[in-house]
Motif scaffolding. Structure first.
Motif, mmCIF file in Angstrom:
data_model
loop_
_atom_site.group_PDB
_atom_site.id
_atom_site.type_symbol
_atom_site.label_atom_id
_atom_site.label_comp_id
_atom_site.label_asym_id
_atom_site.label_seq_id
_atom_site.Cartn_x
_atom_site.Cartn_y
_atom_site.Cartn_z
ATOM 1 N N ASN A 26 -9.763 -3.093 -2.452
ATOM 2 C CA ASN A 26 -9.083 -1.805 -2.603
ATOM 3 C C ASN A 26 -7.633 -1.811 -2.506
ATOM 4 N N LEU A 27 -6.758 -2.820 -1.747
ATOM 5 C CA LEU A 27 -5.434 -2.996 -1.594
ATOM 6 C C LEU A 27 -4.635 -3.562 -2.605
ATOM 7 N N ASP A 28 -5.427 -4.135 -3.660
ATOM 8 C CA ASP A 28 -5.006 -4.888 -4.735
ATOM 9 C C ASP A 28 -3.601 -4.112 -5.375
ATOM 10 N N PRO A 29 -4.304 -2.917 -5.717
ATOM 11 C CA PRO A 29 -3.456 -2.059 -6.694
ATOM 12 C C PRO A 29 -1.996 -1.770 -5.900
ATOM 13 N N PRO A 30 -2.115 -1.171 -4.654
ATOM 14 C CA PRO A 30 -0.918 -0.816 -4.058
ATOM 15 C C PRO A 30 -0.217 -2.248 -3.699
ATOM 16 N N LEU A 31 -0.730 -3.242 -3.621
ATOM 17 C CA LEU A 31 0.191 -4.549 -3.363
ATOM 18 C C LEU A 31 0.776 -4.904 -4.633
ATOM 19 N N ILE A 32 0.150 -4.974 -5.647
ATOM 20 C CA ILE A 32 1.024 -5.169 -7.016
ATOM 21 C C ILE A 32 1.997 -4.330 -7.267
ATOM 22 N N ASN A 33 1.483 -3.065 -7.232
ATOM 23 C CA ASN A 33 2.320 -1.878 -7.568
ATOM 24 C C ASN A 33 3.672 -1.848 -6.846
ATOM 25 N N GLY A 34 3.278 -2.156 -5.510
ATOM 26 C CA GLY A 34 4.530 -1.993 -4.429
ATOM 27 C C GLY A 34 5.415 -3.185 -4.515
ATOM 28 N N TYR A 35 5.040 -4.514 -4.992
ATOM 29 C CA TYR A 35 5.837 -5.572 -4.818
ATOM 30 C C TYR A 35 6.068 -6.309 -6.033
ATOM 31 N N PHE A 36 5.386 -5.880 -7.260
ATOM 32 C CA PHE A 36 5.817 -6.509 -8.520
ATOM 33 C C PHE A 36 7.195 -5.958 -8.705
ATOM 34 N N PRO A 37 8.141 -6.658 -9.526
ATOM 35 C CA PRO A 37 9.437 -6.305 -9.841
ATOM 36 C C PRO A 37 9.767 -5.093 -11.009
ATOM 37 N N MET A 38 8.633 -4.409 -11.194
ATOM 38 C CA MET A 38 8.742 -3.253 -12.312
ATOM 39 C C MET A 38 7.921 -2.468 -11.756
ATOM 40 N N ASP A 39 7.887 -1.193 -12.314
ATOM 41 C CA ASP A 39 7.318 -0.092 -12.066
ATOM 42 C C ASP A 39 5.998 -0.157 -12.908
ATOM 43 N N LEU A 40 4.750 -0.207 -12.369
ATOM 44 C CA LEU A 40 3.569 -0.184 -13.180
ATOM 45 C C LEU A 40 2.558 0.766 -13.168
ATOM 46 N N GLY A 41 1.720 0.855 -14.162
ATOM 47 C CA GLY A 41 0.529 1.778 -14.217
ATOM 48 C C GLY A 41 -0.664 0.715 -14.288
ATOM 49 N N PHE A 42 -1.681 1.186 -14.158
ATOM 50 C CA PHE A 42 -3.008 0.541 -14.038
ATOM 51 C C PHE A 42 -4.002 1.038 -14.967
ATOM 52 N N VAL A 43 -4.973 0.047 -15.350
ATOM 53 C CA VAL A 43 -6.270 0.237 -15.953
ATOM 54 C C VAL A 43 -7.117 0.264 -14.538
ATOM 55 N N ALA A 44 -7.793 1.335 -14.147
ATOM 56 C CA ALA A 44 -8.404 1.061 -12.896
ATOM 57 C C ALA A 44 -9.793 1.927 -13.032
#
Length: 208
Positions: free
Chosen positions: A50-68
Motif C-alpha cells: 500500500n506504500l507504493d503510491p506514496p513512494l512513487i508520488n513522493g519521489y518521482f520528479p513530477m506531480d502524479l495522479g494514479f489509476v488506483a
C-alpha cells in the motif's frame, strides 16, 4: 496543479512516518527531467505494498495522479487529495466500469497530467511479480505517449499484503528507467509492451 503538489507532500509525510530510508536511482535522469507533460506520460510500476503510491508520488520528479483501486478513495486525508488530483479509482469487480475508467484516464493524460498505474492489478503476495495486464497499457497506446518503467523495491518489507503492521526504518528504492516512446514503436512492439516493460522492471529489481 496545487492538489497534486499537496498529494506529493502528504506522500512524503506518509513515508516519513515509517522512517523509511528512500533511495532514488535513475537510469537516465536527464531524459526523465526533459520529458514534456503534454506528450502523455504514463508511469508503470510493480506493486508490492500500500506504500507504493506514496513512494512513487513522493519521489518521482513530477506531480502524479494514479489509476488506483477504488478502496483508496476512502483513505483518510490521502484519498481526499487523490480525488482532487485527477486520480482514477478502478472497480476491479466491474469490467465495464473498468473500461470507462481507463478511457477517462486516457483523457486526463492527454490533458497533460502524468499518471501512474500498477499493471499487476493488485499487490504481490510474495516478492515475485505477477503478470502485467495488457489492458493497463492502453493508457500509453491510446495516448500515443511515453511510458516510464519504475521499479519499487523494499516497500514489501515495510507492509505486506494482508498485514496491518508496518516495520520501521527499512531501506526503500525507487528505480526510474529510461522513457519508452510509444509513437516510435511498431504495431508488433506495441503488442509486446507488457512483456518488455515487465522485463525492464524485473531486471532492475534484481540488479539493485
Amino acid at each position: 496543479m496545487l492538489a497534486r503538489k499537496e498529494l506529493k507532500r502528504f506522500s512524503r509525510m506518509l513515508l516519513g512516518a515509517t522512517f523509511a530510508k528512500v533511495e532514488v536511482i535513475y537510469e537516465d535522469e536527464e531524459a526523465i527531467k526533459a520529458l514534456d507533460k503534454s506528450s502523455g506520460i504514463v508511469v508503470v510500476s510493480n506493486h508490492q505494498s500500500n506504500l507504493d503510491p506514496p513512494l512513487i508520488n513522493g519521489y518521482f520528479p513530477m506531480d502524479l495522479g494514479f489509476v488506483a483501486k477504488k478502496e483508496m478513495a476512502s483513505w483518510p486525508f490521502y484519498g481526499i487529495w487523490m480525488r482532487k488530483s485527477h486520480c482514477i479509482f478502478l472497480d476491479r469487480s466491474n469490467p465495464r466500469e473498468g473500461i470507462k475508467s481507463i478511457k477517462k484516464a486516457v483523457k486526463i493524460i492527454k490533458s497533460g497530467y502524468p499518471t501512474a498505474i500498477f499493471p499487476e492489478g493488485a499487490r504481490s503476495l510474495t516478492e515475485e511479480m505477477g503478470d502485467f495486464k495488457k489492458g493497463s497499457f492502453r493508457l500509453a497506446t491510446d495516448t500515443n505517449g511515453i511510458i516510464v518503467p519504475v521499479t519499487v523495491k523494499g516497500t514489501y518489507d515495510i507492509q505486506r499484503r494482508g498485514s496491518i503492521w508496518m516495520k520501521m526504518g527499512r531501506k526503500v528504492k525507487l528505480i526510474i528507467d529510461k522513457p519508452i516512446d510509444v509513437k516510435e514503436s511498431s504495431m508488433e512492439e506495441r503488442k509486446m509492451l507488457d512483456i518488455k516493460v515487465k522485463k525492464i522492471i524485473e531486471e532492475n529489481y534484481r540488479r539493485y
